[in-house]
Enzyme design. Structure first.
Site, PDB file in Angstrom:
ATOM      1  N   ILE A   1       2.733   3.792  -4.042  1.00  0.00           N
ATOM      2  CA  ILE A   1       1.627   4.717  -3.788  1.00  0.00           C
ATOM      3  C   ILE A   1       1.486   5.075  -2.310  1.00  0.00           C
ATOM      4  O   ILE A   1       0.619   5.866  -1.942  1.00  0.00           O
ATOM      5  CB  ILE A   1       0.291   4.142  -4.307  1.00  0.00           C
ATOM      6  CG1 ILE A   1      -0.033   2.796  -3.646  1.00  0.00           C
ATOM      7  CG2 ILE A   1       0.313   4.025  -5.822  1.00  0.00           C
ATOM      8  CD1 ILE A   1      -1.394   2.238  -4.034  1.00  0.00           C
ATOM      9  N   GLY A   2       2.321   4.495  -1.453  1.00  0.00           N
ATOM     10  CA  GLY A   2       2.244   4.818  -0.040  1.00  0.00           C
ATOM     11  C   GLY A   2       3.426   4.236   0.713  1.00  0.00           C
ATOM     12  O   GLY A   2       3.961   3.196   0.343  1.00  0.00           O
TER      13      GLY A   2
ATOM     14  N   GLY B   1       5.413   3.454   8.569  1.00  0.00           N
ATOM     15  CA  GLY B   1       6.045   2.533   9.491  1.00  0.00           C
ATOM     16  C   GLY B   1       5.563   1.108   9.352  1.00  0.00           C
ATOM     17  O   GLY B   1       6.248   0.159   9.752  1.00  0.00           O
TER      18      GLY B   1
ATOM     19  N   ASP C   1      -8.747  -1.381  15.279  1.00  0.00           N
ATOM     20  CA  ASP C   1      -8.024  -0.144  14.964  1.00  0.00           C
ATOM     21  C   ASP C   1      -8.856   0.769  14.065  1.00  0.00           C
ATOM     22  O   ASP C   1      -8.352   1.356  13.115  1.00  0.00           O
ATOM     23  CB  ASP C   1      -6.692  -0.476  14.278  1.00  0.00           C
ATOM     24  CG  ASP C   1      -5.720   0.704  14.295  1.00  0.00           C
ATOM     25  OD1 ASP C   1      -5.846   1.565  15.192  1.00  0.00           O
ATOM     26  OD2 ASP C   1      -4.842   0.766  13.423  1.00  0.00           O
TER      27      ASP C   1
ATOM     28  N   VAL D   1       3.547   0.449   0.139  1.00  0.00           N
ATOM     29  CA  VAL D   1       2.411  -0.006  -0.665  1.00  0.00           C
ATOM     30  C   VAL D   1       2.644   0.340  -2.130  1.00  0.00           C
ATOM     31  O   VAL D   1       3.050   1.454  -2.461  1.00  0.00           O
ATOM     32  CB  VAL D   1       1.092   0.637  -0.187  1.00  0.00           C
ATOM     33  CG1 VAL D   1      -0.078   0.123  -1.022  1.00  0.00           C
ATOM     34  CG2 VAL D   1       0.854   0.342   1.292  1.00  0.00           C
TER      35      VAL D   1
END
Length: 264
Positions: A46-47, A50, A165, A54
């Protein structure tokens, strides 16, 4: 972690893993149907980026859907990087708040290292901004988001956990039971992964300059005020369509300049 729509892949029960020999990693991405740790069945990718790949997965022990992030091979092959991530994951797993994506487990017992996380459905705040006709959001929507996000960050800080972040792409708008609520993703993990990847690859992989606090840019120790700065920069972008500084020497401006007020 979020689920996106992708083309279906041919299902297989392949159980092969990444193999590491002499400090080098043989690149192999597990396919749909792969079983990790005799527990997690990968269902579909699904993803990808870098910081890893996922998957939507199924926890066969608890019988619940989860998201699994496979660490990049460079990190999986570095004992120091894995140890650093494990320490950060232990802190993040303590956090239990409706405004924070839950991190369930960090597995470092196999040659493929991975994080097991809550599966979220919806889109990121960054996607919401991109899809907005004006590139920014109505004031009342931003106020509502702020009222939901700020308590989650305050809770994490009370647990001595710093995100480091915060940005629109790390705030997810989770759709559940007809309601959309923001969830902060990757508490401490994303920044640690980027720092580790920079170290093992000898390359700068920061990638979130627009939201970094002055002390982060100067290499100084960070605390909760760094998160507050990054959150303020995120709100600024939600209201104006751009981060406070986004042209020219952004690093210099963040450290030395005052932020211009938002018109209107």
């Amino acid at each position: 972690m979020s689920e996106e729509t992708k083309k279906p892949k041919r299902r297989t029960r392949n159980r092969r893993k990444l193999s590491i020999t002499g400090g080098k990693t043989t690149s192999f991405i597990p396919t749909d149907g792969t079983i990790l740790s005799d527990r997690y069945r990968l269902e579909k990718e699904i993803g990808r980026g870098g910081m890893g790949v996922v998957y939507r997965a199924y926890d066969q022990e608890l019988e619940i859907p989860v998201a699994i992030k496979l660490l990049p091979p460079e990190l999986a092959a570095s004992k120091r990087a894995v140890n650093d991530l494990k320490r950060e994951a232990v802190l993040a797993m303590r956090l239990r708040h409706p405004g924070i994506m839950a991190l369930y487990h960090f597995d470092d017992s196999e040659t493929v290292k991975y994080l097991v996380m809550e599966l979220l459905i919806g889109c990121s705040l960054e996607d919401r901004l991109v899809d907005s006709p004006d590139g920014y959001l109505p004031v009342n929507e931003v106020v509502t988001l702020a009222q939901q996000i700020a308590p989650a960050i305050d809770y994490a800080h009370s647990e001595k956990v710093i995100h480091r972040d915060i940005k629109p792409n790390n705030i997810f708008l989770h759709d559940k039971d007809g309601e959309t609520t923001p969830r902060i993703m990757d508490f401490g993990i994303a920044r640690q992964m980027k720092d580790c990847l920079s170290r093992v690859s000898n390359q700068d992989s920061a990638g979130t300059l627009f939201y970094m606090s002055p002390e982060q840019l100067q290499g100084k120790p960070v605390d909760k005020t760094s998160d507050i700065y990054s959150l303020a920069a995120t709100y600024y972008e939600c209201l104006s369509g751009t981060p406070p500084f986004h042209r020219g020497s952004v690093s210099y401006q963040i450290v030395n300049n005052n932020v211009d007020p938002i018109d209107g």
